[in-house]
Design an enzyme around this catalytic site. Structure first.
Site, mmCIF file in Angstrom:
data_model
loop_
_atom_site.group_PDB
_atom_site.id
_atom_site.type_symbol
_atom_site.label_atom_id
_atom_site.label_comp_id
_atom_site.label_asym_id
_atom_site.label_seq_id
_atom_site.Cartn_x
_atom_site.Cartn_y
_atom_site.Cartn_z
ATOM 1 N N VAL A 184 10.082 -3.109 1.641
ATOM 2 C CA VAL A 184 9.171 -1.989 1.431
ATOM 3 C C VAL A 184 8.941 -1.218 2.734
ATOM 4 N N GLU A 205 20.272 -5.093 6.142
ATOM 5 C CA GLU A 205 19.583 -5.993 5.204
ATOM 6 C C GLU A 205 20.424 -7.253 4.983
ATOM 7 N N VAL A 240 21.603 -10.153 11.106
ATOM 8 C CA VAL A 240 21.476 -9.806 12.523
ATOM 9 C C VAL A 240 21.602 -11.062 13.385
ATOM 10 N N GLY A 273 9.405 -8.862 6.797
ATOM 11 C CA GLY A 273 8.383 -9.575 6.034
ATOM 12 C C GLY A 273 7.174 -9.912 6.896
ATOM 13 N N ARG A 274 6.156 -10.474 6.253
ATOM 14 C CA ARG A 274 4.914 -10.819 6.948
ATOM 15 C C ARG A 274 4.552 -12.252 6.655
ATOM 16 N N ASP A 306 -3.778 -11.437 1.544
ATOM 17 C CA ASP A 306 -2.443 -11.795 2.054
ATOM 18 C C ASP A 306 -2.360 -13.239 2.531
ATOM 19 N N ALA A 341 -2.601 -4.590 -1.061
ATOM 20 C CA ALA A 341 -4.019 -4.341 -0.819
ATOM 21 C C ALA A 341 -4.848 -4.504 -2.096
ATOM 22 N N HIS A 394 1.293 18.118 -22.217
ATOM 23 C CA HIS A 394 2.562 18.794 -21.924
ATOM 24 C C HIS A 394 2.297 20.021 -21.056
HETATM 25 P P1 FAD Z 1 -5.472 -7.589 6.277
HETATM 26 O O1 FAD Z 1 -5.501 -6.192 5.841
HETATM 27 O O2 FAD Z 1 -4.345 -8.053 7.131
HETATM 28 O O3 FAD Z 1 -6.849 -7.840 7.015
HETATM 29 C C1 FAD Z 1 -7.161 -9.063 7.603
HETATM 30 C C2 FAD Z 1 -8.217 -8.810 8.638
HETATM 31 O O4 FAD Z 1 -8.672 -10.046 9.128
HETATM 32 C C3 FAD Z 1 -7.697 -8.041 9.859
HETATM 33 O O5 FAD Z 1 -8.537 -6.945 10.100
HETATM 34 C C4 FAD Z 1 -7.769 -9.050 11.005
HETATM 35 O O6 FAD Z 1 -8.124 -8.460 12.246
HETATM 36 C C5 FAD Z 1 -8.886 -9.936 10.515
HETATM 37 N N1 FAD Z 1 -8.835 -11.293 11.055
HETATM 38 C C6 FAD Z 1 -7.790 -12.166 11.062
HETATM 39 N N2 FAD Z 1 -8.163 -13.347 11.574
HETATM 40 C C7 FAD Z 1 -9.466 -13.214 11.897
HETATM 41 C C8 FAD Z 1 -10.413 -14.083 12.456
HETATM 42 N N3 FAD Z 1 -10.104 -15.349 12.730
HETATM 43 N N4 FAD Z 1 -11.660 -13.626 12.699
HETATM 44 C C9 FAD Z 1 -11.998 -12.326 12.391
HETATM 45 N N5 FAD Z 1 -11.152 -11.469 11.848
HETATM 46 C C10 FAD Z 1 -9.909 -11.917 11.592
HETATM 47 N N6 FAD Z 1 -0.175 -2.647 0.384
HETATM 48 C C11 FAD Z 1 -0.397 -1.851 -0.682
HETATM 49 O O7 FAD Z 1 -0.972 -2.299 -1.675
HETATM 50 N N7 FAD Z 1 0.006 -0.550 -0.680
HETATM 51 C C12 FAD Z 1 0.640 -0.003 0.383
HETATM 52 O O8 FAD Z 1 0.990 1.173 0.354
HETATM 53 C C13 FAD Z 1 0.881 -0.813 1.520
HETATM 54 N N8 FAD Z 1 1.503 -0.308 2.605
HETATM 55 C C14 FAD Z 1 1.673 -1.111 3.705
HETATM 56 C C15 FAD Z 1 2.326 -0.578 4.805
HETATM 57 C C16 FAD Z 1 2.530 -1.369 5.913
HETATM 58 C C17 FAD Z 1 3.226 -0.791 7.109
HETATM 59 C C18 FAD Z 1 2.047 -2.704 5.937
HETATM 60 C C19 FAD Z 1 2.224 -3.553 7.149
HETATM 61 C C20 FAD Z 1 1.411 -3.237 4.845
HETATM 62 C C21 FAD Z 1 1.231 -2.447 3.711
HETATM 63 N N9 FAD Z 1 0.627 -2.943 2.567
HETATM 64 C C22 FAD Z 1 0.437 -2.161 1.474
HETATM 65 C C23 FAD Z 1 0.135 -4.326 2.514
HETATM 66 C C24 FAD Z 1 -1.368 -4.344 2.771
HETATM 67 O O9 FAD Z 1 -1.634 -3.731 4.021
HETATM 68 C C25 FAD Z 1 -1.865 -5.777 2.773
HETATM 69 O O10 FAD Z 1 -1.503 -6.404 1.558
HETATM 70 C C26 FAD Z 1 -3.367 -5.799 2.898
HETATM 71 O O11 FAD Z 1 -3.779 -5.193 4.099
HETATM 72 C C27 FAD Z 1 -3.870 -7.240 2.873
HETATM 73 O O12 FAD Z 1 -5.248 -7.236 2.940
HETATM 74 P P2 FAD Z 1 -6.037 -8.460 3.560
HETATM 75 O O13 FAD Z 1 -7.467 -8.049 3.571
HETATM 76 O O14 FAD Z 1 -5.660 -9.707 2.888
HETATM 77 O O15 FAD Z 1 -5.507 -8.598 5.048
HETATM 78 P P1 NAD Z 2 9.713 -7.302 2.500
HETATM 79 O O1 NAD Z 2 9.643 -8.715 2.107
HETATM 80 O O2 NAD Z 2 9.388 -6.243 1.524
HETATM 81 O O3 NAD Z 2 11.179 -6.951 3.042
HETATM 82 C C1 NAD Z 2 11.775 -7.637 4.090
HETATM 83 C C2 NAD Z 2 13.270 -7.490 3.947
HETATM 84 O O4 NAD Z 2 13.868 -7.971 5.129
HETATM 85 C C3 NAD Z 2 13.842 -8.290 2.789
HETATM 86 O O5 NAD Z 2 14.669 -7.463 2.011
HETATM 87 C C4 NAD Z 2 14.620 -9.389 3.479
HETATM 88 O O6 NAD Z 2 15.750 -9.804 2.750
HETATM 89 C C5 NAD Z 2 15.009 -8.725 4.774
HETATM 90 N N1 NAD Z 2 15.257 -9.663 5.873
HETATM 91 C C6 NAD Z 2 14.570 -10.787 6.186
HETATM 92 N N2 NAD Z 2 15.100 -11.356 7.300
HETATM 93 C C7 NAD Z 2 16.134 -10.569 7.686
HETATM 94 C C8 NAD Z 2 17.051 -10.614 8.761
HETATM 95 N N3 NAD Z 2 16.992 -11.585 9.667
HETATM 96 N N4 NAD Z 2 17.985 -9.646 8.846
HETATM 97 C C9 NAD Z 2 18.025 -8.632 7.933
HETATM 98 N N5 NAD Z 2 17.179 -8.553 6.885
HETATM 99 C C10 NAD Z 2 16.235 -9.492 6.768
HETATM 100 O O7 NAD Z 2 8.793 -7.195 3.806
HETATM 101 P P2 NAD Z 2 8.284 -5.939 4.612
HETATM 102 O O8 NAD Z 2 9.041 -4.729 4.245
HETATM 103 O O9 NAD Z 2 8.243 -6.386 6.031
HETATM 104 O O10 NAD Z 2 6.815 -5.799 4.078
HETATM 105 C C11 NAD Z 2 5.871 -6.873 4.243
HETATM 106 C C12 NAD Z 2 4.861 -6.870 3.147
HETATM 107 O O11 NAD Z 2 4.036 -5.731 3.233
HETATM 108 C C13 NAD Z 2 5.509 -6.871 1.790
HETATM 109 O O12 NAD Z 2 5.156 -8.070 1.145
HETATM 110 C C14 NAD Z 2 4.938 -5.724 1.056
HETATM 111 O O13 NAD Z 2 4.411 -6.097 -0.181
HETATM 112 C C15 NAD Z 2 3.816 -5.208 1.941
HETATM 113 N N6 NAD Z 2 3.965 -3.744 1.974
HETATM 114 C C16 NAD Z 2 3.694 -3.069 0.828
HETATM 115 C C17 NAD Z 2 3.878 -1.699 0.790
HETATM 116 C C18 NAD Z 2 3.600 -0.988 -0.488
HETATM 117 O O14 NAD Z 2 2.951 -1.549 -1.349
HETATM 118 N N7 NAD Z 2 4.063 0.240 -0.644
HETATM 119 C C19 NAD Z 2 4.364 -1.032 1.892
HETATM 120 C C20 NAD Z 2 4.665 -1.762 3.032
HETATM 121 C C21 NAD Z 2 4.450 -3.131 3.053
#
Ligand code: FAD
Ligand code: NAD
Length: 478
Positions: free
Chosen positions: A191, A211, A245, A278-279, A319, A327, A451
């Site tokens: 993603v 990939e 990679v 990934g995360r 997460d 989110a 429509h």
């Molecule tokens: P987080 O948002 O990671 O928040 C966790 C919080 O906990 C952080 O603020 C951190 O500082 C805090 N924390 C951690 N440990 C501690 C501690 N010990 N004490 C105090 N604070 C702490 N999801 C979607 O649904 N739609 C999208 O379009 C989308 N786009 C994304 C784009 C990117 C680039 C990325 C990286 C992610 C995206 N996601 C998207 C995924 C989404 O951001 C996460 O699923 C979501 O933020 C998870 O929410 P969370 O509250 O579980 O964790």
């Molecule tokens: P992802 O799991 O979506 O994609 C990671 C990709 O990297 C996979 O296709 C995997 O096969 C590939 N990969 C893993 N190791 C590799 C390697 N060594 N070499 C080459 N390819 C490799 O993870 P992401 O894109 O990092 O996103 C992380 C999370 O954040 C996702 O779980 C996603 O749900 C969330 N997110 C959501 C949105 C959205 O909802 N629009 C946007 C961004 C992120």
């Protein structure tokens, strides 16, 4: 004497801040521990989603999409824009403004709901206590009848591609560039890889996505993933599948990426590189050892269906626990846990979680893919409708894409909807409602859609599953 609360939430991302607000709405005395500092060292609420995830990416996706639409299609609409150019620092500043307005909004909501923000790093101790370590290293303690862990996730780093300054970056780094790299590598066609790859390609980079898997977007419905791959390649994203990679090296020319694929050893050189593989759940030091907080085999905090951990009165959401890292999934878990703590019923339907990839066109789905339906041996009906046959899609020049609907053959219940097409994230909401309400093909077939709208494509795909779409020739007539 420690400060006493009904609930302490650790983490203020969409899971944690939503849980805190719902707890407060239900009359519970609530605190939220959050440690996030922005680049200037200012404390921020909102977590990954608001600061470096969902929101800033969508801001840049929108700016870059407007730029490309004007560049490629302005003339078709009779709009002449001479000397069109992208002002990257302005785009980044707009994105930062959107982020800071929204994170500031959460702060206001905390105040309005009487939620205490405990700034610092939280850790669960025995006796329902949370220790908070402030930035200056000082510690304090607070107690609560219930503790919710919502510490989120962090990007996975891989040894062959260590991050380096603003050259080899993760998602946070790629949101801050103030110029367009001529060539850009992305590791991971997931993603993040596709969304960031799209942003920088539209702004002028030559983007190569590497990939590891041989299947493109294996989580999506195969037919939809295939159509999307074709579309992205046509746009100019160079997506290399089955490419592993092996290493990266920084040279004066940029970053040399070495990988192996079916043809053997390969190398490309790029100016900058995004690592998006990934995360992982953020569980470092979140609980004292003596609590024996259970993690699962993949490192997520182990929870039952109700988000309860193995430690009494300690819950975990978002997460940091199993399920898609999205989110809205975390936010819904936050609401459900707050309700359970308040003695009410918390509801989450994990079979109706929407997924959207905000490329152009967008990829959106909910429920089972056709491959999953087949593997589960379900007798099913399938209907699809091409955007090209939609009047609205023609009018807005968005004819690429398909809507696909899957339903059980025995009772016509909708079990999956998959869309590759413009604005499909908005159409998807209708499919989510249909699945959540156990809707059938018949329910939707007899529903009137305005429509001309793109949503009519969803209606037509429903009709097509029964062989009676109006605006395409059906395979079998009913
Ligand atoms: P987080 O948002 O990671 O928040 C966790 C919080 O906990 C952080 O603020 C951190 O500082 C805090 N924390 C951690 N440990 C501690 C501690 N010990 N004490 C105090 N604070 C702490 N999801 C979607 O649904 N739609 C999208 O379009 C989308 N786009 C994304 C784009 C990117 C680039 C990325 C990286 C992610 C995206 N996601 C998207 C995924 C989404 O951001 C996460 O699923 C979501 O933020 C998870 O929410 P969370 O509250 O579980 O964790
Ligand atoms: P992802 O799991 O979506 O994609 C990671 C990709 O990297 C996979 O296709 C995997 O096969 C590939 N990969 C893993 N190791 C590799 C390697 N060594 N070499 C080459 N390819 C490799 O993870 P992401 O894109 O990092 O996103 C992380 C999370 O954040 C996702 O779980 C996603 O749900 C969330 N997110 C959501 C949105 C959205 O909802 N629009 C946007 C961004 C992120």
């Amino acid at each position: 004497m420690a400060n006493a609360f009904d609930v302490i939430v650790i983490g203020a991302g969409p899971a944690g801040y939503v849980a805190a607000i719902r707890c407060a709405q239900l009359g519970l005395k609530t605190a939220c521990v959050e440690k996030w500092l922005d680049d200037s060292g200012n404390p921020k609420l909102g977590g990954t989603c608001l600061n470096v995830g969902c929101i800033p990416t969508k801001a840049l996706l929108d700016s870059s999409e407007r730029f490309e639409a004007m560049k490629l299609h302005g003339a078709e609409h009779g709009i002449v824009a001479e000397g069109l150019s992208a002002d990257i620092p302005t785009m980044i500043a707009r994105k930062d403004k959107v982020v800071s307005e929204l994170t500031g909004g959460i702060e206001q909501l905390f105040k309005a709901n009487g939620i205490e923000w405990l700034q610092g790093t939280g850790r669960v101790l025995p006796e329902k206590t949370v220790e908070v370590t402030a930035v200056d290293g000082s510690t304090s303690q607070a107690t609560a009848a219930n503790i919710i862990i919502a510490t989120g996730s962090t990007p996975i780093n891989i040894p062959p591609a260590p991050l380096f300054e603003d050259i080899v970056v993760d998602n946070a780094g790629a949101l801050a560039w103030d110029s367009v790299p001529k060539t850009l590598g992305v590791i991971g066609a997931g993603v993040i890889g596709l969304e960031f790859g799209s942003v920088w390609r539209r702004l002028g980079s030559e983007v190569t996505v590497i990939e590891a898997q041989t299947d493109f977007l294996s989580v999506a419905d195969k037919a939809i993933a295939k159509a999307a791959l074709r579309g992205f390649q046509k746009q100019g994203l160079d997506i290399r599948l089955g490419a592993l990679v092996k290493g990266t090296e920084r040279t004066k020319d940029g970053v040399v990426i070495s990988y192996t694929d079916a043809k053997g050893e390969q190398q490309i050189t790029v100016d900058r590189l995004i690592v998006a593989v990934g995360r992982r759940p953020h569980t470092h030091n979140i609980a004292a050892d003596e609590l024996e907080l259970l993690l699962d085999e993949r490192g997520f905090v182990h929870v039952d269906h109700n988000c309860q951990t193995n430690v009494p009165n300690v819950w975990a959401i978002g997460d940091v626990v199993r399920g898609p890292m999205l989110a809205h999934k975390g936010a819904e878990e936050g609401v459900a846990v707050a309700e359970r703590i308040a003695g009410k019923h918390g509801h989450i339907n994990y079979d109706a979680i929407p997924n959207v990839i905000y490329t152009h066109p967008e990829i959106s789905w909910v429920g089972k893919t056709e491959e999953e339906v087949k593997a589960e041996g379900i007798d099913y009906k399938v209907g699809s409708f091409p955007y090209a046959a939609s009047g609205r899609a023609k009018a807005i020049n968005e004819t690429e894409g398909t809507v696909k609907v899957l339903a059980r053959a025995d009772n016509n219940r909708i079990i999956g909807v998959h869309i590759y097409g413009a604005q499909s994230s908005e159409i998807l909401a209708q499919a989510v409602i249909a699945i959540e309400m156990e809707g059938t093909l018949d329910d939707l077939a007899s529903t009137i859609f305005a429509h001309p709208t793109l949503s009519e494509g969803f209606h037509e795909a429903v009709l097509a599953a029964d062989g009676r779409a109006i605006h395409v020739a059906n395979r079998k007539k009913r």
